[in-house]
Motif scaffolding. Structure first.
Motif, PDB file in Angstrom:
ATOM      1  N   GLN A 149       0.933  -1.122  -0.055  1.00 56.40           N
ATOM      2  CA  GLN A 149       0.038   0.317   0.520  1.00 56.40           C
ATOM      3  C   GLN A 149       0.636   1.617  -0.387  1.00 56.40           C
ATOM      4  OE1 GLN A 149      -1.934  -0.681   3.825  1.00 56.40           O
ATOM      5  NE2 GLN A 149      -3.558  -1.797   3.137  1.00 56.40           N
ATOM      6  N   PRO A 150       0.313   2.155  -0.627  1.00 52.60           N
ATOM      7  CA  PRO A 150       0.709   3.790  -0.258  1.00 52.60           C
ATOM      8  C   PRO A 150       1.753   4.021   0.984  1.00 52.60           C
ATOM      9  CG  PRO A 150      -1.479   3.797  -1.484  1.00 52.60           C
ATOM     10  CD  PRO A 150      -0.536   2.911  -1.129  1.00 52.60           C
ATOM     11  N   ILE A 151       3.003   4.410   1.147  1.00 51.37           N
ATOM     12  CA  ILE A 151       3.482   4.657   2.464  1.00 51.37           C
ATOM     13  C   ILE A 151       3.513   5.985   3.107  1.00 51.37           C
ATOM     14  CG2 ILE A 151       5.871   3.959   3.852  1.00 51.37           C
ATOM     15  CD1 ILE A 151       6.304   2.108   2.139  1.00 51.37           C
ATOM     16  N   LYS A 152       2.803   6.018   4.444  1.00 53.95           N
ATOM     17  CA  LYS A 152       2.709   7.721   4.492  1.00 53.95           C
ATOM     18  C   LYS A 152       3.753   8.092   5.051  1.00 53.95           C
ATOM     19  CE  LYS A 152      -1.802   9.057   5.842  1.00 53.95           C
ATOM     20  NZ  LYS A 152      -2.757   8.691   6.572  1.00 53.95           N
TER      21      LYS A 152
ATOM     22  N   VAL B 235       3.893   2.687   7.879  1.00 52.54           N
ATOM     23  CA  VAL B 235       3.061   3.679   8.302  1.00 52.54           C
ATOM     24  C   VAL B 235       1.742   3.648   6.967  1.00 52.54           C
ATOM     25  CG1 VAL B 235       1.628   5.503   9.664  1.00 52.54           C
ATOM     26  CG2 VAL B 235       3.697   4.746  10.007  1.00 52.54           C
ATOM     27  N   THR B 236       0.966   3.006   6.631  1.00 55.97           N
ATOM     28  CA  THR B 236       0.161   3.248   5.762  1.00 55.97           C
ATOM     29  C   THR B 236      -1.145   3.438   6.225  1.00 55.97           C
ATOM     30  OG1 THR B 236      -0.999   0.791   5.501  1.00 55.97           O
ATOM     31  CG2 THR B 236       1.299   1.323   4.305  1.00 55.97           C
ATOM     32  N   ALA B 237      -2.163   3.605   5.562  1.00 53.77           N
ATOM     33  CA  ALA B 237      -3.498   3.974   5.764  1.00 53.77           C
ATOM     34  C   ALA B 237      -4.165   3.233   6.796  1.00 53.77           C
ATOM     35  CB  ALA B 237      -4.622   4.672   4.319  1.00 53.77           C
ATOM     36  N   GLU B 238      -3.435   1.936   6.571  1.00 56.67           N
ATOM     37  CA  GLU B 238      -4.327   0.820   6.727  1.00 56.67           C
ATOM     38  C   GLU B 238      -3.991   0.138   7.890  1.00 56.67           C
ATOM     39  OE1 GLU B 238      -6.098  -1.628   4.507  1.00 56.67           O
ATOM     40  OE2 GLU B 238      -7.206  -0.617   3.206  1.00 56.67           O
TER      41      GLU B 238
END
Length: 530
Positions: A346-349, A419-422
């Motif tokens: 997933q996209p990494i924040k 950290v990702t959104a989930e």
């Protein structure tokens, strides 16, 4: 006085930079094409400045007894054996940002060309015809552009497209909502991008994950009448499948600067109506070639005269004193980043790095760069310790560093959390007294895992029969295990295994493990060792 050989064509201004800085330089722009002659003279030089014609092989490096730095005027270093250079202690530098604007402009030009059928209309008019009704084009105004890859070049394309009043959708695994808002684009998943875009342009590197990203199945999901632009890398698009879609009219046009095989003397896309093709001209402007030449001359001069390192692909930006102590920790930092990067889809924040004990007193900027580069290499193998932090900033990835005094059994350790959104995913590691990095904690589970080039990670419930299934499956398929580490939270709950293998686990091996029904996750991992 250090001495540099320029063995490919470089601008006279760049050559003069060496001289002005006090570096002796021999400008022999055709020597790179003569492998034998180059091998005869390379031993005289401290630096080698090249473009793409010179091939720096292991055999050539054996003759380069005084060579300290290789500078590539451009981003691609396929013509340099980087592992061999590293073993010889030779730094390899490139110039990753000197041709970004030029490449982005070429993509925009190709988009105009295919929208208005300019090359074919030009040929027709040159032939004395006047076929106004034949060449009915489309406007870019108010059309939807799908951008695959919103990094350095992709973000420039986005800026130009917005100036043309296009609507822009963007897909990038590392693009955060915050960065998307800053760019002025809508962040989407690939299926949405395929279905909604009138034009699609690619700006990602070629990796195992991006190869044939526009596959036959993806082409079936495209909006009818879409036009495809690829000025990034050959191999991103299934050219044969796209050619079929062009012939049957599902795809209205295509513009390609790059091909799966280059030099491209044949392609399924050649000689099709409304297909614009150019011979990998993305970086071919006077300005871009001058920019990268000047940059490489400055970088090489800085290193040879002061020891400063910029845009190095195989060396961290640290002082000589730091390097002796930090070497193993830099390798560990890269391995930790590579682990979480390969495990995260997933996209990494955010990337959070904790330094504990002795390592907290080291050059944390360099260690952070190694962590970020490790994470980013999962999607961009060309990234290095200099460009990785820039890439993270471009994608809106927040990097946070914490350091603390010794708090546990180890003299020092590094913990990396993405950290990702989930969810959050973390791993910790240390360097043992033998100088070898180890993983010591994964998902909060304590382990002691030696790090190898080829590894396999599995997750399961802690029940009988899992280890047997793992060992039997690998044994039946001829996979040799060099090291095997297990860990669990508590009996009957989460358990993991991380295996160091002699070779990469084949697809059939991974599929066989998944078919056993014993594993919640099976993931191959690769680490750069050396």
């Amino acid at each position: 006085m250090p001495k540099v050989l320029v063995s490919d064509k470089l601008s006279e201004t760049a050559v003069q930079i060496f001289r002005d800085r006090g570096v002796e330089v021999d400008y022999l722009p055709d020597l790179g094409k003569d492998k034998e002659k180059l091998a005869e003279v390379i031993g005289q030089y401290d630096g080698l400045a090249i473009r793409s014609a010179t091939k720096v092989t292991e055999k050539l490096l054996e003759k380069a007894v005084n060579l300290k730095v290789i500078g590539r005027a451009g981003i691609g270093v396929d013509n340099v054996d980087i592992p061999a250079a590293s073993k010889k202690g030779v730094i390899v530098m490139n110039t990753p940002f000197g041709n970004s604007v030029t490449t982005a402009e070429h993509a925009i030009a190709m988009m105009f060309a295919v929208a208005r059928q300019l090359p074919e209309a030009s040929s027709s008019t040159h032939a004395g015809k006047w076929e106004k009704n034949r060449f009915m084009g489309v406007e870019l105004f108010n059309k939807t552009l799908g951008v695959v890859g919103a990094g350095n070049i992709g973000s420039i394309v986005i800026n130009r497209a917005l100036g043309l009043h296009m609507k822009v959708l963007a897909y990038d695994p590392f693009l955060s909502e915050e960065r998307a808002k800053e760019l002025g684009v809508t962040k989407v998943e690939l299926d949405d991008l395929w279905a909604k875009s009138d034009f699609i342009t690619f700006h990602v590197p070629l990796t195992d994950k991006t190869r044939d990203i526009l596959s036959r199945d993806a082409i079936a999901k495209l909006k009818p009448g879409v036009r495809i632009i690829n000025c990034a890398r050959g191999g991103l698009v299934d050219e044969a499948a796209l050619a079929e879609a062009l012939r049957d009219g599902r795809v209205a046009g295509a513009a390609f600067d790059v091909f799966a095989e280059e030099p491209a003397t044949a392609s399924p896309l050649f000689n099709l109506p409304n297909v614009v093709v150019t011979p990998h001209l993305g970086a071919s402007t006077t300005e871009a070639q001058e920019n990268v030449a000047l940059q490489v001359a400055e970088q090489m001069s800085d290193y040879l005269l002061t020891g400063a390192v910029q845009n190095a692909l195989n060396m961290p930006s640290v002082t000589a004193e730091e390097a002796a102590v930090m070497g193993p920790w830099l390798r560990l930092a890269g391995h930790l980043g590579a682990f979480v990067g390969q495990m995260t889809d997933q996209p990494i924040k955010a990337i959070n790095v904790l330094y504990d004990g002795s390592v907290a007193e080291m050059n944390l900027n360099a260690l952070n760069a190694a962590v970020i580069a490790g994470v980013m290499k999962a999607t961009n193998p060309d990234v290095n310790m200099v460009s990785a932090p820039v890439m993270a900033r471009e994608r809106g990835v927040q990097v946070a560093t914490t350091h603390q005094e010794k708090s546990g059994a180890f003299d020092g350790y590094i913990k990396v959390t993405v950290v990702t959104a989930e969810r959050e995913r973390s791993i910790a590691g240390t360097v043992f007294s033998d100088g070898k990095p180890r993983f010591i904690q994964i998902r909060g589970i304590n382990v002691d895992a030696e790090i190898g080039e080829h590894m396999l990670y599995t997750r399961n419930k802690d029940v009988p029969g899992v280890i047997g299934a793992l060992g039997t499956t690998l044994g039946d398929l001829g996979v040799n295990i060099a090291n095997f580490t297990l860990g669990r939270t508590r009996s009957g709950e989460d358990a993991i295994a991380i295996l160091y293998l002699d070779e990469p686990p084949r697809t059939e091996v991974l599929d066989a493990l998944r078919r056993t029904g014993k594993f919640l996750q099976v993931r191959p991992l690769h680490f750069e060792i050396g």
